[in-house]
Design a protein around this motif. Structure first.
Motif, PDB file in Angstrom:
ATOM      1  N   GLY A  78       1.021  -1.218   0.107  1.00 22.43           N
ATOM      2  CA  GLY A  78      -0.080   0.178  -0.075  1.00 22.43           C
ATOM      3  C   GLY A  78       0.951   1.310  -0.103  1.00 22.43           C
ATOM      4  N   LEU A  79       0.498   2.138  -0.818  1.00 21.77           N
ATOM      5  CA  LEU A  79       1.086   3.423  -0.873  1.00 21.77           C
ATOM      6  C   LEU A  79       0.763   4.549  -0.093  1.00 21.77           C
ATOM      7  N   SER A  80       1.217   5.219   0.594  1.00 16.65           N
ATOM      8  CA  SER A  80       1.105   6.266   1.544  1.00 16.65           C
ATOM      9  C   SER A  80       1.852   7.515   1.268  1.00 16.65           C
ATOM     10  N   GLY A  81       1.400   8.660   1.939  1.00 17.46           N
ATOM     11  CA  GLY A  81       2.189   9.702   1.758  1.00 17.46           C
ATOM     12  C   GLY A  81       1.600  10.841   0.636  1.00 17.46           C
ATOM     13  N   ARG A  82       2.680  11.664   0.213  1.00 18.37           N
ATOM     14  CA  ARG A  82       2.212  12.815  -0.721  1.00 18.37           C
ATOM     15  C   ARG A  82       1.596  12.289  -1.773  1.00 18.37           C
ATOM     16  N   LEU A  83       1.793  10.921  -2.295  1.00 18.53           N
ATOM     17  CA  LEU A  83       1.426  10.531  -3.626  1.00 18.53           C
ATOM     18  C   LEU A  83      -0.293   9.986  -3.388  1.00 18.53           C
ATOM     19  N   LEU A  84      -0.724  10.002  -2.252  1.00 13.99           N
ATOM     20  CA  LEU A  84      -1.724   9.463  -2.228  1.00 13.99           C
ATOM     21  C   LEU A  84      -2.762  10.639  -1.704  1.00 13.99           C
ATOM     22  N   LYS A  85      -2.279  11.897  -1.446  1.00 13.06           N
ATOM     23  CA  LYS A  85      -2.872  13.051  -0.983  1.00 13.06           C
ATOM     24  C   LYS A  85      -4.061  13.224  -1.659  1.00 13.06           C
TER      25      LYS A  85
END
Ligand SMILES: Cc1cc2nc3c(=O)[nH]c(=O)nc-3n(C[C@H](O)[C@H](O)[C@H](O)COP(=O)(O)O)c2cc1C
Length: 372
Positions: free
Chosen positions: A271-278
């Motif tokens: 799972g991808l989190s952080g700025r690219l999920l914003k």
């Protein structure tokens, strides 16, 4: 206490991410956390039957075993969500399973709920409550949420959730049912209409049957994935309202792999989190706000890394917000930065209270979009 994070950050970033997290937990347990308190009555929130001293929380996954509840609350968070806890201890997926994309201030994880299990977790929460009772209740002390999950080798998902709920309900201010982590096979399927209907009905019944007076029962929240289609989101929203759960946590990490992601991470599962999920997390949140007609408190999470992000998320429908990946890159200074920034934005907007900003940017008649 002074903030040592600027000194520690180069060392932590040079370490393998999981090792850095373990060291961080050790430093927190050793009492090396900075303390901060931002007391602004305009930021106190009354949400699902509780008064939160401020709307900024620590997201699930940071404190999986409920070992650093007090230091994280002392850091100034209005609430901390510990977990995900599973009934039995388990190792999670083989390492490496945590990857930084520092350029994009993002993270991919496929931890798979490693943890010491419910018995250990409940003992830590109980220790925390005992210590709290001894020091007296501080009205500015944040609240405690617990995030519950299932074991990889579970026989019955319902039994796993129900066991965690029954044990933790007397100790938690709210309980989040996690049906959205991408790293436990089959977990996200529980968001499908039939399965979710049965799960929510069952868990509300378990909660109702506990020997706890209704006013003392914890709120029950559901944490959803950002990758649900508009139809799936409509189904989840309808069930959340119908079963009268207390709120939704929007959202967990995404399976999407945006163009900008560091090329060497494109093929890493997780799972991808952080700025690219914003942006995705923000638009899915606004959609849930519309779908629930602003009647259900929403916790906005995903890519929040400064006060502007928190402010935008609140205006997109969040009554409360949470951070995890932002904390990895910004350190504990993020907490005062966001809280002071929210107070300033409220003043600039001429609002008296943060609740007046909730959902202010949402066009209630807009069509739901397929989130990017
Ligand atoms: C390393 C890591 C572990 C996580 N573990 C959990 C977890 O156990 N349970 C859960 O509900 N969410 C978990 N999450 C998801 C976060 O709670 C949050 O929903 C997501 O990371 C988006 O917020 P962020 O961009 O601020 O990190 C985890 C995230 C990360 C980065």
């Amino acid at each position: 206490m002074i903030n040592l994070y600027p000194l520690a950050k180069p060392l932590l970033m040079a370490m393998e991410p999981e090792q850095a997290h373990r060291l961080t937990l050790r430093l927190l347990k050793a009492g090396l956390a900075p303390r901060f308190c931002h007391d602004d009555p305009a930021l106190r929130c009354d949400v699902f039957g509780h008064r939160f001293p401020n709307p900024l929380g620590l997201a699930a996954g940071f404190d999986k075993d409920a070992e650093v509840l007090a230091p994280m609350l002392d850091m100034g968070f209005g609430f901390v969500e510990a977990g995900t806890v599973t009934p039995l201890p388990q190792d999670g997926n083989p390492a490496p399973r945590l990857f930084r994309d520092a350029q994009n201030r993002s993270v991919i994880n496929r931890l798979g709920f490693p943890g010491k299990g419910l018995e250990y977790f409940a003992a830590r929460v109980s220790d925390f409550r005992v210590a709290e009772a001894q020091t007296g209740t501080d009205p500015l002390r944040g609240l405690l949420g617990v995030n519950i999950g299932i074991n990889k080798e579970t026989v019955s998902a319902f039994e796993d959730y129900s066991r965690c709920l029954s044990v933790l309900a007397p100790m938690a201010d709210y309980i989040t049912v996690n049906v959205s982590s991408p790293n436990t096979p089959g977990l996200r399927d529980l968001q499908s209409e039939n399965m979710l209907d049965a799960l929510l009905a069952g868990l509300m019944a378990v909660m109702g049957a506990l020997d706890i007076p209704p006013v003392a029962r914890p709120a029950l929240l559901l944490k959803v994935a950002p990758d649900l289609t508009p139809d799936q989101r409509a189904g989840v929203a309808q069930l959340a309202l119908r079963h009268r759960i207390s709120g939704l946590v929007v959202s967990n990490t995404t399976l999407a792999r945006p163009e900008a992601l560091a090329p060497h991470l494109k093929d890493e599962a997780g799972g991808l989190s952080g700025r690219l999920l914003k942006d995705k997390a923000c638009s899915v949140l606004a959609d849930f706000y519309r779908l629930t007609r602003g009647q259900l408190p929403l916790v906005g999470v995903g890519g929040i890394e400064n006060a502007d992000d928190a402010w935008r998320r609140i205006r997109a429908g969040a009554s409360l917000v949470q951070v995890y990946t932002g904390l990895v890159y910004e350190g504990p200074a993020l907490v005062p930065q966001v809280l002071k920034g929210l107070s300033a934005r409220l003043r600039d907007a001429g609002l008296r209270h943060i609740s007046e900003a909730v959902g202010a940017d949402v066009d209630m008649n807009a069509e739901a979009e397929e989130a990017a």
